[in-house]
Scaffold this active site. Sequence first.
Site, PDB file in Angstrom:
ATOM      1  N   ARG A  73      27.041  72.703  18.757  1.00  0.00           N
ATOM      2  CA  ARG A  73      27.954  73.707  18.154  1.00  0.00           C
ATOM      3  C   ARG A  73      29.369  73.171  17.941  1.00  0.00           C
ATOM      4  NH1 ARG A  73      25.337  77.325  21.906  1.00  0.00           N
ATOM      5  NH2 ARG A  73      23.578  78.295  20.840  1.00  0.00           N
ATOM      6  N   LYS A  77      36.245  69.580   4.460  1.00  0.00           N
ATOM      7  CA  LYS A  77      35.003  69.997   3.800  1.00  0.00           C
ATOM      8  C   LYS A  77      33.913  69.018   4.182  1.00  0.00           C
ATOM      9  CE  LYS A  77      36.402  72.487  -0.342  1.00  0.00           C
ATOM     10  NZ  LYS A  77      36.369  72.482  -1.825  1.00  0.00           N
ATOM     11  N   GLU A 118      39.896  60.558  -8.479  1.00  0.00           N
ATOM     12  CA  GLU A 118      40.412  61.624  -7.593  1.00  0.00           C
ATOM     13  C   GLU A 118      41.929  61.481  -7.412  1.00  0.00           C
ATOM     14  OE1 GLU A 118      38.541  64.117  -6.876  1.00  0.00           O
ATOM     15  OE2 GLU A 118      36.517  63.525  -6.260  1.00  0.00           O
ATOM     16  N   LYS A 158      47.246  66.895  -1.300  1.00  0.00           N
ATOM     17  CA  LYS A 158      46.079  67.598  -0.756  1.00  0.00           C
ATOM     18  C   LYS A 158      46.447  68.347   0.519  1.00  0.00           C
ATOM     19  CE  LYS A 158      41.236  67.624   0.158  1.00  0.00           C
ATOM     20  NZ  LYS A 158      39.906  67.060  -0.003  1.00  0.00           N
ATOM     21  N   GLU A 182      39.501  77.719   0.960  1.00  0.00           N
ATOM     22  CA  GLU A 182      39.353  77.934  -0.483  1.00  0.00           C
ATOM     23  C   GLU A 182      39.181  79.400  -0.857  1.00  0.00           C
ATOM     24  OE1 GLU A 182      37.433  74.647  -2.536  1.00  0.00           O
ATOM     25  OE2 GLU A 182      36.741  76.036  -4.064  1.00  0.00           O
ATOM     26  N   ARG A 186      42.964  76.342  -3.239  1.00  0.00           N
ATOM     27  CA  ARG A 186      42.311  75.053  -2.997  1.00  0.00           C
ATOM     28  C   ARG A 186      41.359  74.663  -4.131  1.00  0.00           C
ATOM     29  NH1 ARG A 186      39.892  72.435   2.605  1.00  0.00           N
ATOM     30  NH2 ARG A 186      39.017  70.592   1.579  1.00  0.00           N
ATOM     31  N   ASN A 221      39.417  70.941  -7.433  1.00  0.00           N
ATOM     32  CA  ASN A 221      38.136  70.692  -8.093  1.00  0.00           C
ATOM     33  C   ASN A 221      38.290  70.530  -9.598  1.00  0.00           C
ATOM     34  OD1 ASN A 221      36.219  70.596  -5.994  1.00  0.00           O
ATOM     35  ND2 ASN A 221      36.516  72.784  -5.680  1.00  0.00           N
ATOM     36  N   HIS A 273      35.524  68.968 -11.622  1.00  0.00           N
ATOM     37  CA  HIS A 273      34.331  68.891 -10.784  1.00  0.00           C
ATOM     38  C   HIS A 273      33.192  69.791 -11.262  1.00  0.00           C
ATOM     39  CE1 HIS A 273      37.078  66.728  -8.250  1.00  0.00           C
ATOM     40  NE2 HIS A 273      36.211  66.591  -7.276  1.00  0.00           N
ATOM     41  N   HIS A 275      29.972  67.862 -11.414  1.00  0.00           N
ATOM     42  CA  HIS A 275      28.786  68.146 -10.590  1.00  0.00           C
ATOM     43  C   HIS A 275      27.546  68.345 -11.470  1.00  0.00           C
ATOM     44  CE1 HIS A 275      31.252  69.658  -6.858  1.00  0.00           C
ATOM     45  NE2 HIS A 275      31.244  68.347  -6.986  1.00  0.00           N
ATOM     46  N   HIS A 334      30.092  59.750  -8.099  1.00  0.00           N
ATOM     47  CA  HIS A 334      30.806  61.036  -8.073  1.00  0.00           C
ATOM     48  C   HIS A 334      32.143  60.923  -8.821  1.00  0.00           C
ATOM     49  CE1 HIS A 334      32.392  64.824  -6.582  1.00  0.00           C
ATOM     50  NE2 HIS A 334      33.461  64.179  -6.142  1.00  0.00           N
TER      51      HIS A 334
HETATM   52  P1  NAD Z   1      30.085  56.503  -1.081  1.00  0.00           P
HETATM   53  O1  NAD Z   1      30.332  57.069   0.229  1.00  0.00           O
HETATM   54  O2  NAD Z   1      28.700  56.508  -1.612  1.00  0.00           O
HETATM   55  O3  NAD Z   1      30.654  55.008  -1.094  1.00  0.00           O
HETATM   56  C1  NAD Z   1      30.541  54.264  -2.259  1.00  0.00           C
HETATM   57  C2  NAD Z   1      29.848  52.905  -2.031  1.00  0.00           C
HETATM   58  O4  NAD Z   1      30.802  51.996  -1.509  1.00  0.00           O
HETATM   59  C3  NAD Z   1      28.698  52.929  -1.065  1.00  0.00           C
HETATM   60  O5  NAD Z   1      27.704  52.058  -1.509  1.00  0.00           O
HETATM   61  C4  NAD Z   1      29.332  52.406   0.217  1.00  0.00           C
HETATM   62  O6  NAD Z   1      28.400  51.843   1.083  1.00  0.00           O
HETATM   63  C5  NAD Z   1      30.272  51.392  -0.328  1.00  0.00           C
HETATM   64  N1  NAD Z   1      31.439  51.082   0.498  1.00  0.00           N
HETATM   65  C6  NAD Z   1      32.194  51.967   1.186  1.00  0.00           C
HETATM   66  N2  NAD Z   1      33.272  51.359   1.700  1.00  0.00           N
HETATM   67  C7  NAD Z   1      33.187  50.050   1.347  1.00  0.00           C
HETATM   68  C8  NAD Z   1      33.993  48.926   1.554  1.00  0.00           C
HETATM   69  N3  NAD Z   1      35.166  49.033   2.174  1.00  0.00           N
HETATM   70  N4  NAD Z   1      33.581  47.737   1.077  1.00  0.00           N
HETATM   71  C9  NAD Z   1      32.420  47.643   0.377  1.00  0.00           C
HETATM   72  N5  NAD Z   1      31.621  48.689   0.102  1.00  0.00           N
HETATM   73  C10 NAD Z   1      32.003  49.882   0.587  1.00  0.00           C
HETATM   74  O7  NAD Z   1      30.979  57.238  -2.212  1.00  0.00           O
HETATM   75  P2  NAD Z   1      32.468  57.819  -2.221  1.00  0.00           P
HETATM   76  O8  NAD Z   1      32.908  57.710  -3.622  1.00  0.00           O
HETATM   77  O9  NAD Z   1      33.293  57.254  -1.149  1.00  0.00           O
HETATM   78  O10 NAD Z   1      32.244  59.356  -1.862  1.00  0.00           O
HETATM   79  C11 NAD Z   1      31.535  60.218  -2.709  1.00  0.00           C
HETATM   80  C12 NAD Z   1      31.092  61.399  -1.897  1.00  0.00           C
HETATM   81  O11 NAD Z   1      32.231  62.099  -1.417  1.00  0.00           O
HETATM   82  C13 NAD Z   1      30.282  62.400  -2.677  1.00  0.00           C
HETATM   83  O12 NAD Z   1      29.152  62.771  -1.942  1.00  0.00           O
HETATM   84  C14 NAD Z   1      31.209  63.581  -2.844  1.00  0.00           C
HETATM   85  O13 NAD Z   1      30.536  64.808  -2.937  1.00  0.00           O
HETATM   86  C15 NAD Z   1      32.040  63.487  -1.603  1.00  0.00           C
HETATM   87  N6  NAD Z   1      33.366  64.125  -1.710  1.00  0.00           N
HETATM   88  C16 NAD Z   1      33.706  64.988  -0.743  1.00  0.00           C
HETATM   89  C17 NAD Z   1      34.942  65.580  -0.758  1.00  0.00           C
HETATM   90  C18 NAD Z   1      35.377  66.472   0.364  1.00  0.00           C
HETATM   91  O14 NAD Z   1      36.422  67.124   0.260  1.00  0.00           O
HETATM   92  N7  NAD Z   1      34.647  66.521   1.457  1.00  0.00           N
HETATM   93  C19 NAD Z   1      35.855  65.280  -1.789  1.00  0.00           C
HETATM   94  C20 NAD Z   1      35.464  64.377  -2.774  1.00  0.00           C
HETATM   95  C21 NAD Z   1      34.200  63.792  -2.725  1.00  0.00           C
HETATM   96  N1  GLY Z   2      37.739  67.809  -2.924  1.00  0.00           N
HETATM   97  C1  GLY Z   2      38.095  69.195  -3.049  1.00  0.00           C
HETATM   98  C2  GLY Z   2      38.545  69.809  -1.782  1.00  0.00           C
HETATM   99  O1  GLY Z   2      38.649  69.176  -0.762  1.00  0.00           O
HETATM  100  O2  GLY Z   2      38.800  70.973  -1.777  1.00  0.00           O
END
Ligand code: NAD
Ligand code: GLY
Length: 368
Positions: free
Chosen positions: A127, A149, A191, A233, A243, A247, A251, A254, A258, A271
């Site tokens: 939890r 998030k 982003e 942010k 949100e 907030r 997006n 997005h 998406h 993404h």
């Molecule tokens: P990812 O986590 O898939 O990383 C991208 C690639 O880079 C992967 O293959 C990873 O293994 C590699 N990698 C990571 N760090 C590295 C490094 N230093 N050196 C070499 N390779 C490396 O993708 P991302 O773009 O980081 O994240 C996308 C995800 O984030 C999506 O799922 C999206 O929905 C989510 N997201 C969440 C929020 C939030 O607020 N929580 C906001 C934006 C995006």
């Molecule tokens: N990436 C959008 C949010 O964190 O709200």
Amino acid sequence: MQTHSAQTQQVPIELGDRSYQILIGQGLLADDAAWAGLPRSADALIVTNTTVGPLYGDRLAARLRSNHRRVLRVELPDGEVHKDWQTLNRIFDVLLEAGCDRKTVLYALGGGVVGDMTGFAAACYMRGVPFVQVPTTLLAQVDSSVGGKTAINHPLGKNMVGAFYQPARVVCDLDVLATLPRRELSAGLAEIIKYGPIADAAFLDWLETSLDDLLALDSNALAHAVKRSCEIKAGVVGQDEREAGLRAILNFGHTFGHAIEAGLGYGEWLHGEAVGCGMVLAAALSMRLGRIDRPLFDRLRTLIGRAGLPVEAPRMPIERWLALMRVDKKAEGGEIRFVLLDGLGRAVMRAAPDALVAESIEAHTARG
Ligand code: NAD
Ligand code: GLY
């Protein structure tokens, strides 16, 4: 408060008793000060993936040994396609098999996929246990690691199962970006670019001037881009953590993005690539609705293209676009709500006529 080296910058997230710091600097994975003052416990689990673990897992584990007696590690399969229940469950398997208690601290070492899954696991395990974000992609440093998030994907929609759950700290070591593939760097720029049009006209000017330095991994440019993105942010999340309204401006691009990700299959476009193209479509819709003028649209499209991001949408039937966008979390009663620009530096959330949405997509879809 912990003293950090002069070059380490701090951005606070003000959320009452859930407030925390984002640390931004070089060499933080090797800097004891970046890890001091975090929750101490018998056990820690580094959650990473098969790409990032071998690069940086040992360096992080070495830092954590002063905070924890046992530092465990799980390496998840790499990729958006694995952001699912099955992979999430591997984290719980490791925690339970090792007998980890409710004080165990989780460390998310990776990009947004690892960060979102680790945060969700931390929210659920017994939890709720503390977790720390150690983002290793540009996208994760400027967006996904900040603001709490957390989620996994469902075959019917992206990030549909998750929780709001804040980390205890975010540690952005700019040095790890040196190993990031070029395509992932561009995805992170999407982003970063979004913060200009929605919140800060001066930042958009700066990005236009500094984009080449960012693409060349200039450390001063990166430090400024990550810090300013996190500040914007943090300001938004501090006002609207869950949100209720504001907030949603984070997006921008997005809703279209998406739909691209889900429509093509997760992982086909990154993404950030989908968000880059999604911003072109959202700006086009804003222009058709009379909220921005053509020169601003052209500026944004040019910058997104210069960042190495797609500015033309993939070909999908309009009914498919609309069906996918109705699954968006911002949709209400089946009505799609878009983040639209309202001049430069301001965004609003509104519904839009299907015909204008279709025109905006059609005008920016790859031919052939
Ligand atoms: P990812 O986590 O898939 O990383 C991208 C690639 O880079 C992967 O293959 C990873 O293994 C590699 N990698 C990571 N760090 C590295 C490094 N230093 N050196 C070499 N390779 C490396 O993708 P991302 O773009 O980081 O994240 C996308 C995800 O984030 C999506 O799922 C999206 O929905 C989510 N997201 C969440 C929020 C939030 O607020 N929580 C906001 C934006 C995006
Ligand atoms: N990436 C959008 C949010 O964190 O709200």
